[in-house]
Scaffold this motif. Structure first.
Motif, PDB file in Angstrom:
ATOM      1  N   ASP A 213       0.819  -1.218   0.000  1.00 20.71           N
ATOM      2  CA  ASP A 213       0.000   0.000   0.000  1.00 20.71           C
ATOM      3  C   ASP A 213       0.848   1.262   0.000  1.00 20.71           C
ATOM      4  N   ALA A 214       2.049   1.164   0.512  1.00 19.07           N
ATOM      5  CA  ALA A 214       2.934   2.324   0.567  1.00 19.07           C
ATOM      6  C   ALA A 214       4.383   1.846   0.521  1.00 19.07           C
ATOM      7  N   ALA A 215       5.227   2.608  -0.173  1.00 17.36           N
ATOM      8  CA  ALA A 215       6.650   2.286  -0.275  1.00 17.36           C
ATOM      9  C   ALA A 215       7.462   3.523   0.057  1.00 17.36           C
ATOM     10  N   PHE A 216       8.460   3.338   0.922  1.00 15.91           N
ATOM     11  CA  PHE A 216       9.327   4.415   1.394  1.00 15.91           C
ATOM     12  C   PHE A 216      10.725   4.135   0.846  1.00 15.91           C
ATOM     13  N   ASP A 217      11.129   4.928  -0.161  1.00 14.57           N
ATOM     14  CA  ASP A 217      12.427   4.757  -0.806  1.00 14.57           C
ATOM     15  C   ASP A 217      13.462   5.662  -0.155  1.00 14.57           C
ATOM     16  N   THR A 218      14.575   5.081   0.276  1.00 10.72           N
ATOM     17  CA  THR A 218      15.676   5.856   0.837  1.00 10.72           C
ATOM     18  C   THR A 218      16.953   5.695   0.029  1.00 10.72           C
ATOM     19  N   ILE A 219      16.844   5.067  -1.145  1.00 11.85           N
ATOM     20  CA  ILE A 219      18.031   4.723  -1.928  1.00 11.85           C
ATOM     21  C   ILE A 219      18.021   5.379  -3.308  1.00 11.85           C
ATOM     22  N   GLY A 220      16.883   5.351  -3.994  1.00 12.24           N
ATOM     23  CA  GLY A 220      16.765   5.957  -5.314  1.00 12.24           C
ATOM     24  C   GLY A 220      17.149   5.008  -6.433  1.00 12.24           C
ATOM     25  N   GLY A 221      17.107   5.518  -7.665  1.00  9.74           N
ATOM     26  CA  GLY A 221      17.527   4.742  -8.827  1.00  9.74           C
ATOM     27  C   GLY A 221      16.663   3.524  -9.056  1.00  9.74           C
ATOM     28  N   ASP A 222      17.322   2.389  -9.278  1.00  6.09           N
ATOM     29  CA  ASP A 222      16.597   1.149  -9.546  1.00  6.09           C
ATOM     30  C   ASP A 222      15.687   0.752  -8.393  1.00  6.09           C
ATOM     31  N   ALA A 238       6.894   7.366  -1.810  1.00  9.10           N
ATOM     32  CA  ALA A 238       7.651   8.544  -1.392  1.00  9.10           C
ATOM     33  C   ALA A 238       9.133   8.218  -1.388  1.00  9.10           C
ATOM     34  N   SER A 239       9.946   9.219  -1.720  1.00 11.32           N
ATOM     35  CA  SER A 239      11.392   9.048  -1.724  1.00 11.32           C
ATOM     36  C   SER A 239      12.057  10.244  -1.061  1.00 11.32           C
ATOM     37  N   VAL A 240      13.110   9.962  -0.308  1.00  9.77           N
ATOM     38  CA  VAL A 240      13.948  11.025   0.236  1.00  9.77           C
ATOM     39  C   VAL A 240      15.286  11.066  -0.481  1.00  9.77           C
ATOM     40  N   ALA A 241      15.421  10.251  -1.547  1.00 11.18           N
ATOM     41  CA  ALA A 241      16.718  10.092  -2.200  1.00 11.18           C
ATOM     42  C   ALA A 241      16.713  10.439  -3.680  1.00 11.18           C
ATOM     43  N   ASP A 242      15.554  10.509  -4.330  1.00 11.97           N
ATOM     44  CA  ASP A 242      15.526  10.608  -5.793  1.00 11.97           C
ATOM     45  C   ASP A 242      14.304  11.405  -6.235  1.00 11.97           C
ATOM     46  N   GLY A 243      14.562  12.593  -6.786  1.00 12.26           N
ATOM     47  CA  GLY A 243      13.479  13.461  -7.222  1.00 12.26           C
ATOM     48  C   GLY A 243      12.673  12.922  -8.380  1.00 12.26           C
ATOM     49  N   SER A 244      13.195  11.896  -9.072  1.00 17.42           N
ATOM     50  CA  SER A 244      12.433  11.334 -10.185  1.00 17.42           C
ATOM     51  C   SER A 244      11.188  10.597  -9.710  1.00 17.42           C
ATOM     52  N   VAL A 245      11.016  10.489  -8.394  1.00 20.56           N
ATOM     53  CA  VAL A 245       9.787   9.903  -7.852  1.00 20.56           C
ATOM     54  C   VAL A 245       8.561  10.682  -8.304  1.00 20.56           C
ATOM     55  N   LEU A 246       8.739  11.963  -8.586  1.00 24.78           N
ATOM     56  CA  LEU A 246       7.601  12.779  -9.017  1.00 24.78           C
ATOM     57  C   LEU A 246       7.036  12.282 -10.341  1.00 24.78           C
ATOM     58  N   GLY A 247       7.928  11.826 -11.234  1.00 19.16           N
ATOM     59  CA  GLY A 247       7.490  11.285 -12.512  1.00 19.16           C
ATOM     60  C   GLY A 247       6.804   9.942 -12.391  1.00 19.16           C
ATOM     61  N   LEU A 248       6.903   9.322 -11.231  1.00 20.79           N
ATOM     62  CA  LEU A 248       6.252   8.036 -10.977  1.00 20.79           C
ATOM     63  C   LEU A 248       4.974   8.217 -10.168  1.00 20.79           C
ATOM     64  N   GLY A 249       4.580   9.470  -9.996  1.00 17.31           N
ATOM     65  CA  GLY A 249       3.353   9.758  -9.265  1.00 17.31           C
ATOM     66  C   GLY A 249       3.511   9.784  -7.760  1.00 17.31           C
ATOM     67  N   GLY A 250       4.761   9.829  -7.283  1.00 17.68           N
ATOM     68  CA  GLY A 250       4.997   9.826  -5.850  1.00 17.68           C
ATOM     69  C   GLY A 250       5.372  11.183  -5.308  1.00 17.68           C
TER      70      GLY A 250
END
Length: 311
Positions: A213-222, A238-250
């Motif tokens: 239901d929710a994923a918390f990314d702290t690494i980014g990239g792959d 949500a990501s604290v490591a990779d701004g490209s999360v915005l393009g994935l709807g996060g």
């Protein structure tokens, strides 16, 4: 006062221990006698210049944003704290200059809360930045609640370990990625551990066949892209490591100082909801070694620098 500082971007070797001018206390700040200051990955990223353009550096820079210490002088417009109060803080301003790797720091009151009474200064110093990051993502960006299945990456690290505890407190089931040597630790925190590396997606799907239901990314990239692929329909990312999360709807999250959030986090620590694991401590004069240890990226919990006021 004694402090760690650097006059130019670079590796740990640019960090110098020596005398710097005492900080001036503005009307909305308090002077804190530093007892401990935690090391965070952002510290070496700032030192390497990776945040140049986001945060201007005013050299020489004293690094460090986390602190635990004692108030020795409140600013003239500060009724919240008095001399002798034990406080913690995420002391980030909008530029790099006046950090916490020092004997004293002038901390804006908006960055501070009272220290949890059940924690020593070393543990308390490890709470603010990583704890606030986890709090603002789990409670805010991801809105984790009862019955959610949550995937937390690097779950044994500083941010990840707090995220696991906060998500569990919210009533979620937590799957945490980590090296096998940290799996027992994750189970103690209440997470179901999965190993990094090839086949990670299959291992997560075996535990959550309908997706998370929710994923918390702290690494980014792959890792970020894999997280998006593991979401259930309507899942949050949500990501604290990779701004490209915005393009994935996060959501991309950069932790901000918030006295109310920090006060609530301190209360959760006092209630035993959130515990702090300090992996290693170094005296202030060995801060460069603490940075090197942090850059290795294999820390369980937090690394802390201490200031000796007894010697």
């Amino acid at each position: 006062m004694k402090a760690i500082s650097y006059k130019a971007y670079g590796g740990p070797e640019v960090l110098e221990y020596g005398e710097v001018p005492d900080p001036k206390v503005g009307p909305d700040s308090v002077l804190v006698k530093v007892r401990a200051a935690a090391v965070n990955p952002v510290d070496y990223k700032c030192r390497q210049g990776h945040l140049d353009g986001i945060l201007d550096a005013v050299f020489p820079v004293i690094p460090g944003w986390d602190v635990a210490g004692v108030v020795v002088q409140p600013g003239v417009a500060v009724p919240e704290f008095t001399v002798g109060d034990e406080v913690i803080g995420y002391v980030r301003e909008d530029f790099l200059a006046r950090g916490t790797f020092a004997e004293y720091v002038a901390a804006p009151v908006r960055t501070l809360a009272r220290k949890p009474r059940n924690l020593g200064f070393e543990e308390a110093a490890a709470l603010p930045l990583a704890g606030l990051t986890a709090y603002q993502v789990v409670r805010g960006a991801l809105g984790v609640g009862e019955g959610d299945v949550v995937l937390v990456h690097a779950a044994a690290g500083g941010v990840g370990s707090f995220a696991v505890q906060l998500a569990r407190h919210a009533g979620a089931r937590v799957i945490g990625t980590a090296g096998e040597h940290n799996h027992a630790y994750l189970r103690e925190l209440g997470a179901e551990p999965v190993r990094y590396g090839d086949g990670l997606a299959d291992r997560v799907r075996a535990l959550a066949p309908d997706g998370v239901d929710a994923a918390f990314d702290t690494i980014g990239g792959d890792t970020l892209r894999l997280s998006a692929a593991l979401l259930a329909p309507g899942g949050r990312l949500a990501s604290v490591a990779d701004g490209s999360v915005l393009g994935l709807g996060g959501r991309y999250c950069f932790v901000r100082p918030d006295a109310d959030d920090l006060r609530h986090l301190s209360e959760l620590a006092e209630q035993g909801v959130v515990t702090v694991h300090v992996d290693a401590t170094f005296p202030l004069e060995q801060a460069a070694e603490a940075h090197r240890r942090s850059e290795e990226g294999r820390t369980r919990g937090k690394i802390v620098v201490t200031v000796d006021w007894d010697g």
